[in-house]
Design a protein around this motif. Structure first.
Motif, PDB file in Angstrom:
ATOM      1  N   GLY A 137      50.416  41.731  50.865  1.00  0.00           N
ATOM      2  CA  GLY A 137      48.996  41.023  50.814  1.00  0.00           C
ATOM      3  C   GLY A 137      49.558  39.683  51.621  1.00  0.00           C
ATOM      4  O   GLY A 137      48.731  39.179  52.343  1.00  0.00           O
ATOM      5  N   ARG A 138      50.309  39.106  51.018  1.00  0.00           N
ATOM      6  CA  ARG A 138      50.752  37.847  51.846  1.00  0.00           C
ATOM      7  C   ARG A 138      51.219  38.047  53.335  1.00  0.00           C
ATOM      8  O   ARG A 138      50.814  37.292  54.248  1.00  0.00           O
ATOM      9  CB  ARG A 138      52.007  37.193  51.205  1.00  0.00           C
ATOM     10  CG  ARG A 138      51.693  36.459  49.657  1.00  0.00           C
ATOM     11  CD  ARG A 138      52.896  35.860  49.199  1.00  0.00           C
ATOM     12  NE  ARG A 138      52.390  35.306  47.730  1.00  0.00           N
ATOM     13  CZ  ARG A 138      51.923  34.104  47.462  1.00  0.00           C
ATOM     14  NH1 ARG A 138      51.857  33.308  48.591  1.00  0.00           N
ATOM     15  NH2 ARG A 138      51.428  33.838  46.511  1.00  0.00           N
ATOM     16  N   THR A 153      36.801  25.877  50.414  1.00  0.00           N
ATOM     17  CA  THR A 153      37.878  26.840  50.532  1.00  0.00           C
ATOM     18  C   THR A 153      39.018  26.125  49.997  1.00  0.00           C
ATOM     19  O   THR A 153      39.442  25.119  50.900  1.00  0.00           O
ATOM     20  CB  THR A 153      37.797  27.514  51.821  1.00  0.00           C
ATOM     21  OG1 THR A 153      36.768  27.877  52.114  1.00  0.00           O
ATOM     22  CG2 THR A 153      38.893  28.511  51.784  1.00  0.00           C
ATOM     23  N   ALA A 154      40.034  26.668  49.202  1.00  0.00           N
ATOM     24  CA  ALA A 154      41.077  25.971  48.975  1.00  0.00           C
ATOM     25  C   ALA A 154      42.471  26.864  49.333  1.00  0.00           C
ATOM     26  O   ALA A 154      42.184  27.950  49.455  1.00  0.00           O
ATOM     27  CB  ALA A 154      41.088  25.787  47.469  1.00  0.00           C
ATOM     28  N   VAL A 155      43.668  25.855  49.298  1.00  0.00           N
ATOM     29  CA  VAL A 155      44.702  26.847  49.722  1.00  0.00           C
ATOM     30  C   VAL A 155      45.178  28.015  48.858  1.00  0.00           C
ATOM     31  O   VAL A 155      45.893  28.625  49.233  1.00  0.00           O
ATOM     32  CB  VAL A 155      45.958  25.944  50.281  1.00  0.00           C
ATOM     33  CG1 VAL A 155      45.677  25.025  51.492  1.00  0.00           C
ATOM     34  CG2 VAL A 155      46.000  24.849  48.769  1.00  0.00           C
ATOM     35  N   TRP A 156      44.731  27.549  47.921  1.00  0.00           N
ATOM     36  CA  TRP A 156      45.118  28.665  46.721  1.00  0.00           C
ATOM     37  C   TRP A 156      43.990  28.916  45.590  1.00  0.00           C
ATOM     38  O   TRP A 156      43.519  27.963  45.164  1.00  0.00           O
ATOM     39  CB  TRP A 156      46.456  28.140  45.819  1.00  0.00           C
ATOM     40  CG  TRP A 156      46.863  29.283  44.852  1.00  0.00           C
ATOM     41  CD1 TRP A 156      47.686  30.289  45.352  1.00  0.00           C
ATOM     42  CD2 TRP A 156      46.817  29.230  43.592  1.00  0.00           C
ATOM     43  NE1 TRP A 156      48.003  31.268  44.142  1.00  0.00           N
ATOM     44  CE2 TRP A 156      47.455  30.478  43.077  1.00  0.00           C
ATOM     45  CE3 TRP A 156      46.204  28.291  42.584  1.00  0.00           C
ATOM     46  CZ2 TRP A 156      47.575  30.579  41.687  1.00  0.00           C
ATOM     47  CZ3 TRP A 156      46.374  28.666  41.246  1.00  0.00           C
ATOM     48  CH2 TRP A 156      46.968  30.006  40.869  1.00  0.00           C
ATOM     49  N   ASP A 157      43.887  30.083  45.183  1.00  0.00           N
ATOM     50  CA  ASP A 157      42.807  30.591  44.150  1.00  0.00           C
ATOM     51  C   ASP A 157      43.295  31.838  43.451  1.00  0.00           C
ATOM     52  O   ASP A 157      43.696  32.622  44.078  1.00  0.00           O
ATOM     53  CB  ASP A 157      41.615  30.548  44.602  1.00  0.00           C
ATOM     54  CG  ASP A 157      40.366  30.832  43.899  1.00  0.00           C
ATOM     55  OD1 ASP A 157      40.761  30.888  42.614  1.00  0.00           O
ATOM     56  OD2 ASP A 157      39.271  31.317  44.451  1.00  0.00           O
ATOM     57  N   TYR A 165      47.213  33.248  49.814  1.00  0.00           N
ATOM     58  CA  TYR A 165      47.533  33.920  48.723  1.00  0.00           C
ATOM     59  C   TYR A 165      47.405  35.330  48.767  1.00  0.00           C
ATOM     60  O   TYR A 165      46.230  35.688  49.728  1.00  0.00           O
ATOM     61  CB  TYR A 165      46.902  33.371  47.219  1.00  0.00           C
ATOM     62  CG  TYR A 165      45.260  33.097  47.309  1.00  0.00           C
ATOM     63  CD1 TYR A 165      45.028  31.936  48.157  1.00  0.00           C
ATOM     64  CD2 TYR A 165      44.421  33.939  47.129  1.00  0.00           C
ATOM     65  CE1 TYR A 165      43.603  31.797  48.285  1.00  0.00           C
ATOM     66  CE2 TYR A 165      43.047  33.756  46.962  1.00  0.00           C
ATOM     67  CZ  TYR A 165      42.658  32.236  47.912  1.00  0.00           C
ATOM     68  OH  TYR A 165      41.497  32.268  48.089  1.00  0.00           O
ATOM     69  N   PRO A 166      47.893  36.293  48.022  1.00  0.00           N
ATOM     70  CA  PRO A 166      47.545  37.902  48.528  1.00  0.00           C
ATOM     71  C   PRO A 166      46.073  38.273  48.315  1.00  0.00           C
ATOM     72  O   PRO A 166      45.918  39.226  49.349  1.00  0.00           O
ATOM     73  CB  PRO A 166      48.319  38.534  47.342  1.00  0.00           C
ATOM     74  CG  PRO A 166      49.282  37.652  46.619  1.00  0.00           C
ATOM     75  CD  PRO A 166      48.818  36.340  47.130  1.00  0.00           C
ATOM     76  N   SER A 167      45.387  37.664  47.457  1.00  0.00           N
ATOM     77  CA  SER A 167      43.946  38.176  47.462  1.00  0.00           C
ATOM     78  C   SER A 167      43.129  37.357  48.234  1.00  0.00           C
ATOM     79  O   SER A 167      41.716  37.281  47.879  1.00  0.00           O
ATOM     80  CB  SER A 167      43.437  38.079  45.857  1.00  0.00           C
ATOM     81  OG  SER A 167      43.938  36.864  45.401  1.00  0.00           O
TER      82      SER A 167
END
Ligand SMILES: *Cc1c(COP(=O)(O)O)cnc(C)c1O
Length: 369
Positions: free
Chosen positions: A253-254, A3-7, A347-349
């Protein structure tokens, strides 16, 4: 799978038809550079800020470079900023031949401590460069007052704060000009690099348009040096236009992700982000703090969770900036917090089950430290 901080892939899946249509629209338009999409995006982005001008460019670093140059900042000038920032803030100051001067940050919100700015002003100071880091704004009133008193220009680094507000004003509308990045991770992100400068001042905007176009006043005729080629591509401009229409959903979302972290982590001994009075936070990053940061990050890796530190090395301690002459200990709050901060996925999603996986793992690790 870690699981990454952003995707960006969940967002792409949801918006794929529109993104591909944006690409196709540009490719079929007959114009790939400085066409309708760039013009349209600039108009819509300026309008969104209630400003007269947006001049887009190829990335956020060059937005800062062009912004500084258009405001007349160059060799021999001092620019007051912070060391707790993305290195490009300082790279840009260096790039125009000016000297960065760092003031310390506040422990509460990690932002410029504006009480320290007056003492940092010298005969050579030309510019104040506040960085609205992580998604909320620096206290601007003291800075604009000092700028008026000393005849300085103010350039806001808004690369992390699209849409943030400060006492009701949008980030990027409080200085002489403001630089944005549309790097994919940012609050408004392209599918590649992008940037822009916004300003209400006609002359600054004219200068920016020349600077990004080789220093040309008109085609093939250079009037300003040194020029740059720093244009935003049509395809990214069109994608940004489409995404701008969904911008409020991204912010929502954020904020939803941030609210879940706050709700589920409030009983732990992590220090969660504090929103400074007058600010509305857009959570580019969700930065928390703990004295045993490195152990926590290491243990989370065992759960397949990769966390990030923004930023582990304050700019004034980097070897590439040794020539500035700073010593360890010069910016005590910045240096102490750099050892304790880390960022959770944001991230929003971000799918809720992934967020819960991170929260559950964190709670477990914190309970057994
Ligand atoms: C991302 C960022 C930049 C640089 O933007 P690029 O588009 O990556 O060049 C500058 N300042 C801050 C605070 C940033 O976060």
């Amino acid at each position: 799978m870690t699981t990454a901080v952003w995707d960006y892939l969940p967002e792409y899946e949801a918006e794929r038809a529109d993104i591909l249509d944006a690409v196709d629209t540009v490719f079929r338009s007959g114009r790939l550079v400085l066409g309708d999409s760039v013009q349209g995006f600039e108009r819509e982005y300026a309008e969104r800020h209630g400003l007269r001008h947006c001049v887009s460019c190829d990335n956020g670093t060059n937005a800062l470079v062009l912004g500084l140059r258009a405001l007349g900042v160059g060799r021999g000038d001092e620019v007051i900023t912070v060391s707790n920032t993305a290195a490009p803030t300082v790279v840009a100051i260096d790039q125009v031949g000016a000297t960065p001067v760092f003031v310390d940050i506040r422990a509460e919100d990690y932002l410029m401590n504006t009480d320290l700015v007056a003492a940092a002003i010298t005969e050579r100071t030309k510019c104040l460069l506040p960085v609205h880091l992580y998604g909320q704004c620096v206290d601007m009133a003291p800075l604009t007052a000092l700028a008026a008193e000393h005849g300085l220009v103010v350039l806001e680094d808004c690369a992390q704060s699209h849409g943030a507000t400060h006492h009701g004003r949008i980030a990027g509308t409080m200085g002489d000009a403001a630089a944005f990045s549309f790097y994919p991770t940012k609050v408004l992100g392209a599918y590649g690099d992008g940037g822009a400068v916004v300003t209400d001042q006609d002359e600054v905007a004219e200068s920016l348009r020349r600077l990004r176009y080789y220093g040309m006043e008109k085609q093939y005729y250079v009037t300003s040096t040194p020029g740059h080629n720093s244009r935003l591509d049509e395809v990214h401009a069109e994608i940004l236009r489409r995404k701008l229409r969904r911008f409020d959903d991204y912010l929502a979302g954020r904020r939803r992700v941030a609210a879940r972290y706050a709700e589920r982590l409030s009983d732990t001994d992590l220090v969660l982000p504090a929103i400074t009075a007058g600010n509305d936070h857009v959570y580019y990053l969700y930065v928390v703090r703990h004295p045993r940061r490195d152990e926590i990050i290491e243990r989370l890796r065992g759960y397949g969770i990769e966390l990030n530190v923004s930023y582990r090395w304050p700019v004034h301690t980097m070897s590439g900036f040794a020539h500035l002459g700073y010593q360890a200990g010069d910016l005590p709050v910045t240096e102490r917090l750099a050892d304790e901060i880390f960022s959770l996925p944001m991230y929003p999603s971000l799918p809720e089950d992934l967020q819960d996986k991170v929260i559950d793992a964190l709670i477990e690790v914190l309970a057994t430290l």
